[in-house]
Design a protein around this motif. Structure first.
Motif, PDB file in Angstrom:
ATOM      1  N   MET A   1      35.261  -3.992  29.585  1.00 37.16           N
ATOM      2  CA  MET A   1      35.464  -4.114  31.306  1.00 37.16           C
ATOM      3  C   MET A   1      35.684  -5.340  31.584  1.00 37.16           C
ATOM      4  O   MET A   1      35.123  -6.509  31.040  1.00 37.16           O
ATOM      5  N   ASN A   2      36.833  -5.793  32.355  1.00 42.25           N
ATOM      6  CA  ASN A   2      37.130  -7.192  32.844  1.00 42.25           C
ATOM      7  C   ASN A   2      37.168  -7.207  34.240  1.00 42.25           C
ATOM      8  O   ASN A   2      37.530  -6.327  34.919  1.00 42.25           O
ATOM      9  N   LEU A   3      36.460  -8.200  34.848  1.00 39.55           N
ATOM     10  CA  LEU A   3      36.487  -8.426  36.257  1.00 39.55           C
ATOM     11  C   LEU A   3      37.795  -9.306  36.800  1.00 39.55           C
ATOM     12  O   LEU A   3      37.935 -10.181  36.036  1.00 39.55           O
ATOM     13  N   VAL A   4      38.759  -8.717  37.423  1.00 42.23           N
ATOM     14  CA  VAL A   4      39.817  -9.471  37.995  1.00 42.23           C
ATOM     15  C   VAL A   4      40.026  -9.690  39.296  1.00 42.23           C
ATOM     16  O   VAL A   4      39.532  -8.833  40.130  1.00 42.23           O
ATOM     17  N   CYS A   5      40.554 -10.937  39.558  1.00 46.39           N
ATOM     18  CA  CYS A   5      40.673 -11.127  41.093  1.00 46.39           C
ATOM     19  C   CYS A   5      42.084 -10.056  41.323  1.00 46.39           C
ATOM     20  O   CYS A   5      43.254 -10.450  40.897  1.00 46.39           O
ATOM     21  N   PRO A   6      42.023  -9.241  42.606  1.00 42.27           N
ATOM     22  CA  PRO A   6      43.218  -8.504  42.711  1.00 42.27           C
ATOM     23  C   PRO A   6      44.401  -9.542  43.510  1.00 42.27           C
ATOM     24  O   PRO A   6      45.662  -9.032  43.360  1.00 42.27           O
ATOM     25  N   LEU A   7      43.950 -10.590  43.997  1.00 40.81           N
ATOM     26  CA  LEU A   7      44.951 -11.614  44.398  1.00 40.81           C
ATOM     27  C   LEU A   7      45.820 -12.212  43.435  1.00 40.81           C
ATOM     28  O   LEU A   7      46.971 -12.260  43.533  1.00 40.81           O
ATOM     29  N   CYS A   8      44.934 -12.509  42.454  1.00 40.48           N
ATOM     30  CA  CYS A   8      45.587 -13.556  41.245  1.00 40.48           C
ATOM     31  C   CYS A   8      46.423 -12.386  40.193  1.00 40.48           C
ATOM     32  O   CYS A   8      47.355 -13.133  39.755  1.00 40.48           O
ATOM     33  N   ASN A   9      46.139 -11.303  40.373  1.00 41.92           N
ATOM     34  CA  ASN A   9      46.890 -10.304  39.590  1.00 41.92           C
ATOM     35  C   ASN A   9      47.741  -9.533  40.450  1.00 41.92           C
ATOM     36  O   ASN A   9      48.685  -8.596  39.857  1.00 41.92           O
ATOM     37  N   GLY A  10      48.115  -9.792  41.584  1.00 40.27           N
ATOM     38  CA  GLY A  10      48.830  -9.158  42.400  1.00 40.27           C
ATOM     39  C   GLY A  10      48.835  -7.578  42.789  1.00 40.27           C
ATOM     40  O   GLY A  10      49.821  -6.872  42.729  1.00 40.27           O
ATOM     41  N   LEU A  11      47.622  -7.486  42.650  1.00 38.71           N
ATOM     42  CA  LEU A  11      47.133  -5.743  42.861  1.00 38.71           C
ATOM     43  C   LEU A  11      47.367  -5.550  44.279  1.00 38.71           C
ATOM     44  O   LEU A  11      47.745  -4.681  44.582  1.00 38.71           O
ATOM     45  N   TYR A  12      46.805  -6.372  45.198  1.00 40.78           N
ATOM     46  CA  TYR A  12      47.175  -6.253  46.776  1.00 40.78           C
ATOM     47  C   TYR A  12      46.931  -7.622  47.396  1.00 40.78           C
ATOM     48  O   TYR A  12      46.262  -8.511  46.564  1.00 40.78           O
ATOM     49  N   LYS A  13      47.313  -7.483  48.386  1.00 36.06           N
ATOM     50  CA  LYS A  13      47.187  -8.704  49.347  1.00 36.06           C
ATOM     51  C   LYS A  13      46.048  -8.468  50.447  1.00 36.06           C
ATOM     52  O   LYS A  13      45.818  -7.627  50.768  1.00 36.06           O
TER      53      LYS A  13
END
Ligand SMILES: [Zn+2]
Ligand SMILES: [Zn+2]
Length: 80
Positions: A1-13
Motif C-alpha cells: 500500500m502506498n500513500l500518495v498525495c492526490p494533488l501531486c498525482n493529479g487525482l483531483y484538485k
C-alpha cells in the motif's frame, strides 16, 4: 500500500480561497518536492521547515493570483 498525495498525482484538485481577498488560489506545488533539489548540507534546515507536518500529509504552497498572498496547506495522502 502506498500513500500518495492526490494533488501531486493529479487525482483531483483541492481549491482554497484567499483569506485576504477571497480569490481562488493557485497550487504552486508541494514544498517537499521543491526541497528534493537542495543539497544535503541544507538537510537541517529542511527538517526545520517541515517540522510540524504530520507523516501522511503533503504540504502544498498556494498563492493568490490577485494579491500575491501565500499560504501552505497540508493535503492528506490517500491509499492508492
Ligand atoms: Zn502533494
Ligand atoms: Zn488574495
Amino acid at each position: 500500500m502506498n500513500l500518495v498525495c492526490p494533488l501531486c498525482n493529479g487525482l483531483y484538485k483541492v481549491v482554497f480561497n484567499c483569506s485576504q481577498c477571497n480569490t481562488i488560489m493557485v497550487d504552486k506545488g508541494p514544498l517537499v518536492n521543491l526541497m528534493d533539489d537542495y543539497s544535503p548540507y541544507l538537510l537541517d534546515e529542511i527538517t526545520y521547515l517541515v517540522d510540524g507536518v504530520k507523516r501522511g500529509e503533503c504540504l502544498h504552497t498556494y498563492r493568490c493570483p490577485n494579491c500575491g498572498f501565500k499560504q501552505n496547506y497540508s493535503i492528506e495522502r490517500k491509499v492508492f
